[in-house]
Design a protein around this motif. Structure first.
Motif, PDB file in Angstrom:
ATOM      1  N   ARG B  36       0.685  -1.248   0.173  1.00 26.21           N
ATOM      2  CA  ARG B  36       0.055   0.005  -0.175  1.00 26.21           C
ATOM      3  C   ARG B  36       1.021   1.365  -0.040  1.00 26.21           C
ATOM      4  N   ARG B  64     -10.102  -5.836   9.129  1.00 23.76           N
ATOM      5  CA  ARG B  64     -10.784  -5.462   7.989  1.00 23.76           C
ATOM      6  C   ARG B  64     -10.217  -6.013   6.756  1.00 23.76           C
ATOM      7  N   PHE B  65      -8.824  -6.143   6.814  1.00 21.91           N
ATOM      8  CA  PHE B  65      -7.991  -6.444   5.373  1.00 21.91           C
ATOM      9  C   PHE B  65      -8.000  -7.871   5.469  1.00 21.91           C
ATOM     10  N   ILE B  79     -11.150  -5.729   1.354  1.00 19.33           N
ATOM     11  CA  ILE B  79     -11.419  -4.791   2.850  1.00 19.33           C
ATOM     12  C   ILE B  79     -12.701  -4.438   2.841  1.00 19.33           C
ATOM     13  N   THR B  82     -14.915   0.006   4.839  1.00 24.45           N
ATOM     14  CA  THR B  82     -13.811   0.700   4.554  1.00 24.45           C
ATOM     15  C   THR B  82     -13.743   2.196   5.290  1.00 24.45           C
ATOM     16  N   GLU B  83     -12.612   2.835   5.504  1.00 22.32           N
ATOM     17  CA  GLU B  83     -12.478   3.988   6.317  1.00 22.32           C
ATOM     18  C   GLU B  83     -11.844   4.992   5.314  1.00 22.32           C
ATOM     19  N   ASP B  86      -8.145   4.234   4.592  1.00 21.23           N
ATOM     20  CA  ASP B  86      -7.766   3.355   3.736  1.00 21.23           C
ATOM     21  C   ASP B  86      -7.316   3.911   2.521  1.00 21.23           C
ATOM     22  N   TYR B  90      -2.856   0.745  -3.942  1.00 20.57           N
ATOM     23  CA  TYR B  90      -2.660  -0.586  -3.641  1.00 20.57           C
ATOM     24  C   TYR B  90      -1.867  -1.353  -4.592  1.00 20.57           C
TER      25      TYR B  90
END
Lengths: 110, 115
Positions: B36, B64-65, B79, B82-83, B86, B90
């Motif tokens: 990332r 979460r990943f 994911i 998502t936030e 993030d 990628y």
């Protein structure tokens, strides 16, 4: 804390000038790689160095691996606008998973 | 294929949604890596596959990943919830074998924006 520290962070020079960028760490690496990344693209491998004190040349680019395998430098002779990009060093510790520095952003003006 | 292919190239999603990012490595490459990259930073390691198994997932930031590579070729990074944090590019890379001194071939990345 970055495992690999790259300097300078930014470099803006005129075509024809020489430059050196540095990659330093307190850790010993089994190998170290240099990549160049252009906007919107992934990094592209330039060279891998594995032996302490090793020097490799790629046209106008000269790469050196420190004797203790903790640091490296990239020297560009007579920079050209096509050299513009983000130069990343990546060290592979024993796990061989490359850990990247933050990079040196180079702009070469015509 | 000739190179590492990542799809989509861009993804905009709303906070809280689920996303999947796909990586198609070079044919025959057994090792596959997800990184990332945030603005102004170098790529940050997430997870590495050797064949079908995740050999090292120590870089995944939280639960979460998740990533899979069911047939040892294509990989999907998933994911959940998502936030905004993030949001990043990628990157996927592959190599013939893990630790190959010939280096890693990267794809062009998926730019994820969480709004």
């Amino acid at each position: 804390t970055q495992l690999l520290e790259q300097s300078p962070q930014f470099l803006s020079i005129q075509e024809g000038e020489n430059l050196t960028v540095y990659c330093n760490s307190s850790s010993v690496f089994s190998s170290l790689q240099w990549y160049r990344q252009e906007p919107g693209e992934g990094p592209v491998l330039l060279v891998t160095v594995v032996t302490g004190g090793e020097v490799k040349k790629l046209k106008r680019l000269t790469f050196q691996f420190g004797d203790a395998r903790k640091d490296s430098s990239l020297h560009i002779t007579a920079a050209q606008p096509g050299d513009t990009g983000l130069y990343l060093c990546a060290g592979a510790p024993g796990s061989y998973i490359p850990t990247f520095g933050r990079g040196t952003s180079l702009i070469v003006h015509p | 294929g000739a190179g590492v292919s990542q799809t989509p190239s861009n993804k905009v999603t709303e906070k809280g949604k689920y996303v999947e990012l796909r990586c198609d490595p070079i044919s025959g490459h057994t090792a596959l890596y997800w990184y990332r990259q945030s603005l102004g930073q170098g790529p940050e390691f997430l997870i590495y596959f050797q064949g079908t198994g995740a050999a090292d997932d120590s870089g995944l930031p939280n639960d979460r990943f998740f990533a899979v590579r069911p047939e040892g070729s294509v990989s999907t990074l998933k994911i959940q919830r998502t936030e905004r944090g993030d949001s990043a590019v990628y990157l996927c890379a592959s190599s013939l074998t893990h630790g190959a001194l010939g280096g890693y071939t990267f794809g062009s990345g998926t730019r994820l924006t969480v709004v």
